[in-house]
Design a protein around this motif. Structure first.
Motif, PDB file in Angstrom:
ATOM      1  N   PHE A   1       2.558   4.059   4.401  1.00 49.98           N
ATOM      2  CA  PHE A   1       1.542   3.648   3.426  1.00 49.98           C
ATOM      3  C   PHE A   1       0.125   4.019   3.867  1.00 49.98           C
ATOM      4  O   PHE A   1      -0.678   4.507   3.071  1.00 49.98           O
ATOM      5  CB  PHE A   1       1.642   2.136   3.202  1.00 49.98           C
ATOM      6  CG  PHE A   1       0.657   1.593   2.213  1.00 49.98           C
ATOM      7  CD1 PHE A   1       0.895   1.719   0.852  1.00 49.98           C
ATOM      8  CD2 PHE A   1      -0.500   0.949   2.614  1.00 49.98           C
ATOM      9  CE1 PHE A   1      -0.003   1.229  -0.082  1.00 49.98           C
ATOM     10  CE2 PHE A   1      -1.406   0.451   1.697  1.00 49.98           C
ATOM     11  CZ  PHE A   1      -1.157   0.587   0.351  1.00 49.98           C
TER      12      PHE A   1
ATOM     13  N   ASN B   1      -1.286   0.285  -6.780  1.00 45.19           N
ATOM     14  CA  ASN B   1      -0.213  -0.437  -6.100  1.00 45.19           C
ATOM     15  C   ASN B   1      -0.469  -1.940  -6.149  1.00 45.19           C
ATOM     16  O   ASN B   1       0.424  -2.736  -6.491  1.00 45.19           O
ATOM     17  CB  ASN B   1      -0.118   0.047  -4.651  1.00 45.19           C
ATOM     18  CG  ASN B   1       0.969  -0.644  -3.867  1.00 45.19           C
ATOM     19  OD1 ASN B   1       0.713  -1.632  -3.178  1.00 45.19           O
ATOM     20  ND2 ASN B   1       2.184  -0.131  -3.941  1.00 45.19           N
ATOM     21  N   CYS B   2      -1.688  -2.337  -5.831  1.00 47.34           N
ATOM     22  CA  CYS B   2      -2.053  -3.760  -5.833  1.00 47.34           C
ATOM     23  C   CYS B   2      -2.002  -4.349  -7.241  1.00 47.34           C
ATOM     24  O   CYS B   2      -1.465  -5.439  -7.452  1.00 47.34           O
ATOM     25  CB  CYS B   2      -3.436  -3.937  -5.219  1.00 47.34           C
ATOM     26  SG  CYS B   2      -4.030  -5.639  -5.225  1.00 47.34           S
TER      27      CYS B   2
ATOM     28  N   SER C   1      10.821   6.954  -6.028  1.00 48.11           N
ATOM     29  CA  SER C   1       9.442   7.266  -5.663  1.00 48.11           C
ATOM     30  C   SER C   1       9.360   8.571  -4.885  1.00 48.11           C
ATOM     31  O   SER C   1       8.473   9.410  -5.137  1.00 48.11           O
ATOM     32  CB  SER C   1       8.853   6.120  -4.840  1.00 48.11           C
ATOM     33  OG  SER C   1       8.820   4.919  -5.576  1.00 48.11           O
TER      34      SER C   1
ATOM     35  N   PHE D   1       2.787   5.337  -6.224  1.00 46.62           N
ATOM     36  CA  PHE D   1       2.394   4.058  -5.619  1.00 46.62           C
ATOM     37  C   PHE D   1       2.661   2.905  -6.588  1.00 46.62           C
ATOM     38  O   PHE D   1       2.973   1.787  -6.156  1.00 46.62           O
ATOM     39  CB  PHE D   1       0.920   4.103  -5.215  1.00 46.62           C
ATOM     40  CG  PHE D   1       0.708   4.636  -3.823  1.00 46.62           C
ATOM     41  CD1 PHE D   1       0.180   3.840  -2.830  1.00 46.62           C
ATOM     42  CD2 PHE D   1       1.057   5.945  -3.502  1.00 46.62           C
ATOM     43  CE1 PHE D   1      -0.007   4.322  -1.543  1.00 46.62           C
ATOM     44  CE2 PHE D   1       0.869   6.449  -2.229  1.00 46.62           C
ATOM     45  CZ  PHE D   1       0.337   5.633  -1.239  1.00 46.62           C
ATOM     46  N   GLY D   2       2.549   3.159  -7.881  1.00 48.91           N
ATOM     47  CA  GLY D   2       2.900   2.138  -8.855  1.00 48.91           C
ATOM     48  C   GLY D   2       4.388   1.852  -8.866  1.00 48.91           C
ATOM     49  O   GLY D   2       4.812   0.697  -8.985  1.00 48.91           O
TER      50      GLY D   2
ATOM     51  N   PHE E   1       6.457   2.334  -6.275  1.00 46.85           N
ATOM     52  CA  PHE E   1       6.714   1.598  -5.046  1.00 46.85           C
ATOM     53  C   PHE E   1       6.427   0.108  -5.245  1.00 46.85           C
ATOM     54  O   PHE E   1       7.165  -0.755  -4.757  1.00 46.85           O
ATOM     55  CB  PHE E   1       5.840   2.130  -3.911  1.00 46.85           C
ATOM     56  CG  PHE E   1       6.425   3.292  -3.164  1.00 46.85           C
ATOM     57  CD1 PHE E   1       7.667   3.216  -2.557  1.00 46.85           C
ATOM     58  CD2 PHE E   1       5.705   4.480  -3.035  1.00 46.85           C
ATOM     59  CE1 PHE E   1       8.201   4.282  -1.849  1.00 46.85           C
ATOM     60  CE2 PHE E   1       6.233   5.555  -2.333  1.00 46.85           C
ATOM     61  CZ  PHE E   1       7.479   5.463  -1.733  1.00 46.85           C
ATOM     62  N   ALA E   2       5.349  -0.201  -5.953  1.00 48.50           N
ATOM     63  CA  ALA E   2       4.944  -1.594  -6.137  1.00 48.50           C
ATOM     64  C   ALA E   2       6.002  -2.397  -6.883  1.00 48.50           C
ATOM     65  O   ALA E   2       6.186  -3.591  -6.615  1.00 48.50           O
ATOM     66  CB  ALA E   2       3.610  -1.657  -6.880  1.00 48.50           C
TER      67      ALA E   2
ATOM     68  N   GLU F   1       8.326  -3.515  -4.401  1.00 47.53           N
ATOM     69  CA  GLU F   1       7.716  -4.530  -3.535  1.00 47.53           C
ATOM     70  C   GLU F   1       7.783  -5.921  -4.146  1.00 47.53           C
ATOM     71  O   GLU F   1       7.897  -6.921  -3.425  1.00 47.53           O
ATOM     72  CB  GLU F   1       6.262  -4.164  -3.249  1.00 47.53           C
ATOM     73  CG  GLU F   1       6.084  -2.960  -2.337  1.00 47.53           C
ATOM     74  CD  GLU F   1       4.615  -2.682  -2.083  1.00 47.53           C
ATOM     75  OE1 GLU F   1       4.054  -3.313  -1.176  1.00 47.53           O
ATOM     76  OE2 GLU F   1       4.045  -1.835  -2.794  1.00 47.53           O
TER      77      GLU F   1
END
Length: 428
Positions: free
Chosen positions: A233, A259-260, A293, A315-316, A318-319, A322
Motif C-alpha cells: 500500500f 480507498n478511505c 484488483s 484502490f476502491g 481493494f477497499a 477491506e
C-alpha cells in the motif's frame, strides 16, 4: 459507552500517525540530508519495533489489565514520535522511529482484547468495523491537515506533524484510561474459561496456538492477505504507478483518498449484510477482491490513456475487500484462540502480519528495480489466489471443529445423564 470511547481513541491515535506516515521518508532522506539508506532503515526499524511489540503486548494483555497495557503503549508511541522533534542526528531519528513503532503496535492487541471484553459476541464484528473505519478517517484527516502545514524544504518543517502525532497518542491514551474506569475486571463469559492458563511460557503458548488446525489456516490467510495488499500500500503500489504506469503523483493521493472514502461509505452497510455470514467464506471473498484488483492493475499497462483512472479504481476495489477483512479477522482469531491465550494469539498474528508486510516493499523494490513489472503483478495474483485457497481450507477446518464440538457436547450430556441417580419408584 466504553467501546465508543475506544473507537474515538483509535481514530485520534491514527490521526496522529497520518500526520507523519506520508512524509517521514522524504524528511529523513531529503530534508535532513541523511540519505535514502537512513530513510529506508527508519521504516525498517519502525517495523522491527512493531514486530517485537506485538507478541510481547499480547502476552501482557493476557496477564495484566489490558487498559493499562494500551495506555502505556500509547504514551510510549507519543514519546517516540514527539521525540523526533529533537532528533538532530540520524541515530537519534532511528531510535525514535523504533520506539514509535514499538508503542504504536503494542497498543493494537490490547485494544483488540478490550473490544472482546467490552462487547458481546453478537456485537464484536460491528465494533471492529467501526474501529477500523474510525482509524481510516483519522489517518486520512491527519494526512490531509499535515499536507497543508508540512514544509519539507525546512529542517523544522515536520515539527507540527511530530508534535501533533504525540498529542494525538496522548489524548488517545487518556480516552482509553477514562473508558476503563469502573470496567469489570472479569472477561466476557464466552472468553473467561481458562483465564488462569495465560501464565504458560511463551514457547508453550505458541505450541498450543499452532496446534489448532484452524489457526494454522488462519495464519496462512493472514499472511497472504497482508502480502496481497497491505504490504504494498505505502510503497510497492505507488512505485508501480509511477515507474510502470507513468501516472502523475497526484493520482497516488487520489487513490488513497478513494480507498478511505469507499471504506467509510460501505463499512456499516457491509457489516449489516454480512453479519450472519461465515467468517471463512467472507475471507474467501476478500481474496477474490484482491485477485480482481491485481487483474485491473495488470490491464492498466494495456491502456496507458486510462492508466491513472484504473489505478485509482483499483484502490476502491481493494477497499471493498477491506470492509470485510477488518471486522472478521480479529474476532475469528480470538474465537479460535486456546483458552486464556486470546491476547497472546492476537499479538502473535499481528507479529506475523507485520513481518510479511515489512518484506513487501523489499520484494516490490527488487522486482520493479529489475524491470520485472509483470513478475510483480503475477506474484501478487498468485498470493491473492493462495488467500482464497487458504480461506477455503479454513472453512473446512471450522466445519470439522463445529462437528467435533457438537460431538463432545453430546458425549458430555450422555455422561451427565449416566451419573444422575435413578428416580425411586413409589410402591403401589
Amino acid at each position: 459507552m466504553r467501546t465508543k470511547l475506544l473507537i474515538l481513541a483509535s481514530s485520534i491515535g491514527m490521526l496522529g500517525w497520518g500526520t507523519v506516515l506520508p512524509y517521514q521518508y522524504a524528511y529523513a532522506a531529503g530534508t535532513r540530508g541523511w540519505g535514502a539508506l537512513t530513510a529506508a532503515l527508519a521504516s525498517t526499524l519502525f517495523s522491527v519495533g512493531a514486530l517485537v511489540a506485538a507478541p510481547f503486548a499480547g502476552r501482557l494483555s493476557d496477564r495484566f489489565n489490558p487498559v493499562a497495557v494500551a495506555v502505556v503503549a500509547k504514551l510510549l508511541a507519543a514519546v517516540g514520535v514527539g521525540g523526533l522533534v529533537w532528533a538532530q542526528s540520524a541515530p537519534a531519528f532511528l531510535v525514535g522511529m523504533f520506539v514509535f513503532g514499538f508503542g504504536l503496535t503494542a497498543a493494537g492487541p490490547a485494544a483488540s482484547v478490550l473490544v472482546l471484553r467490552w462487547a458481546g459476541s453478537d456485537d464484536r464484528r460491528k465494533v471492529f468495523a467501526y474501529k477500523f473505519t474510525a482509524e481510516a478517517i483519522g489517518m486520512a484527516v491527519g494526512a490531509f491537515v499535515a499536507g497543508q502545514l508540512v514544509d519539507l524544504s525546512r529542517t523544522d518543517g515536520m515539527t507540527f506533524a511530530f508534535l501533533a502525532a504525540g498529542v494525538g497518542f496522548t489524548i488517545s491514551a487518556v480516552l482509553i484510561h477514562v473508558a476503563g474506569i469502573g470496567a469489570p475486571s472479569e472477561v466476557a463469559p464466552d472468553l473467561a474459561a481458562g483465564e488462569a492458563e495465560a501464565r504458560t511460557g511463551t514457547m508453550e503458548a505458541l505450541r498450543r496456538i499452532f496446534a489448532v488446525r484452524a489457526l494454522r489456516w488462519t495464519a496462512l490467510v493472514t499472511v497472504a492477505l497482508a502480502l496481497g495488499f497491505y504490504a504494498q500500500f505505502e510503497s510497492g503500489l505507488p512505485a508501480y504507478a509511477l515507474t510502470v504506469l507513468d501516472v502523475h503523483e497526484s493520482a497516488i493521493g487520489l487513490a488513497a483518498a478513494v480507498n478511505c472514502l469507499v471504506i467509510v461509505a460501505l463499512q456499516v452497510v457491509v457489516v449489516r449484510v454480512t453479519a450472519r455470514r461465515n467468517a471463512a467464506s467472507l475471507l474467501m471473498v476478500v481474496g477474490g477482491v484482491w485477485t480482481l484488483s491485481w487483474v485491473v492493475l495488470s490491464a492498466a499497462q494495456l491502456a496507458p490513456e486510462i492508466a491513472s483512472a484504473l489505478f485509482v479504481t483499483t484502490f476502491g476495489i481493494f477497499a471493498v475487500g477491506e470492509t470485510m477483512y477488518a471486522p472478521v479477522l480479529n474476532p475469528l482469531t480470538a474465537s479460535l484462540a486456546p483458552q486464556g491465550l486470546v491476547g497472546t494469539t492476537l499479538g502473535t498474528f499481528t507479529a506475523i502480519q507485520t513481518t510479511f508486510s515489512a518484506l513487501g516493499p523489499l520484494v516490490a523494490g527488487a522486482l520493479l528495480g529489475m524491470g520485472l513489472a509483470n513478475g510483480f503483478l503475477a506474484l501478487h495474483l498468485v498470493i491473492s489466489l493462495a488467500a482464497v485457497y487458504g480461506a477455503w481450507r479454513l472453512r473446512a477446518a471450522l466445519r470439522e471443529r463445529r462437528i467435533e464440538d457438537r460431538r463432545e457436547a453430546a458425549d458430555v450430556a450422555v455422561a451427565d445423564r449416566a451419573l444422575e441417580p435413578a428416580t425411586p419408584t413409589l410402591a403401589a
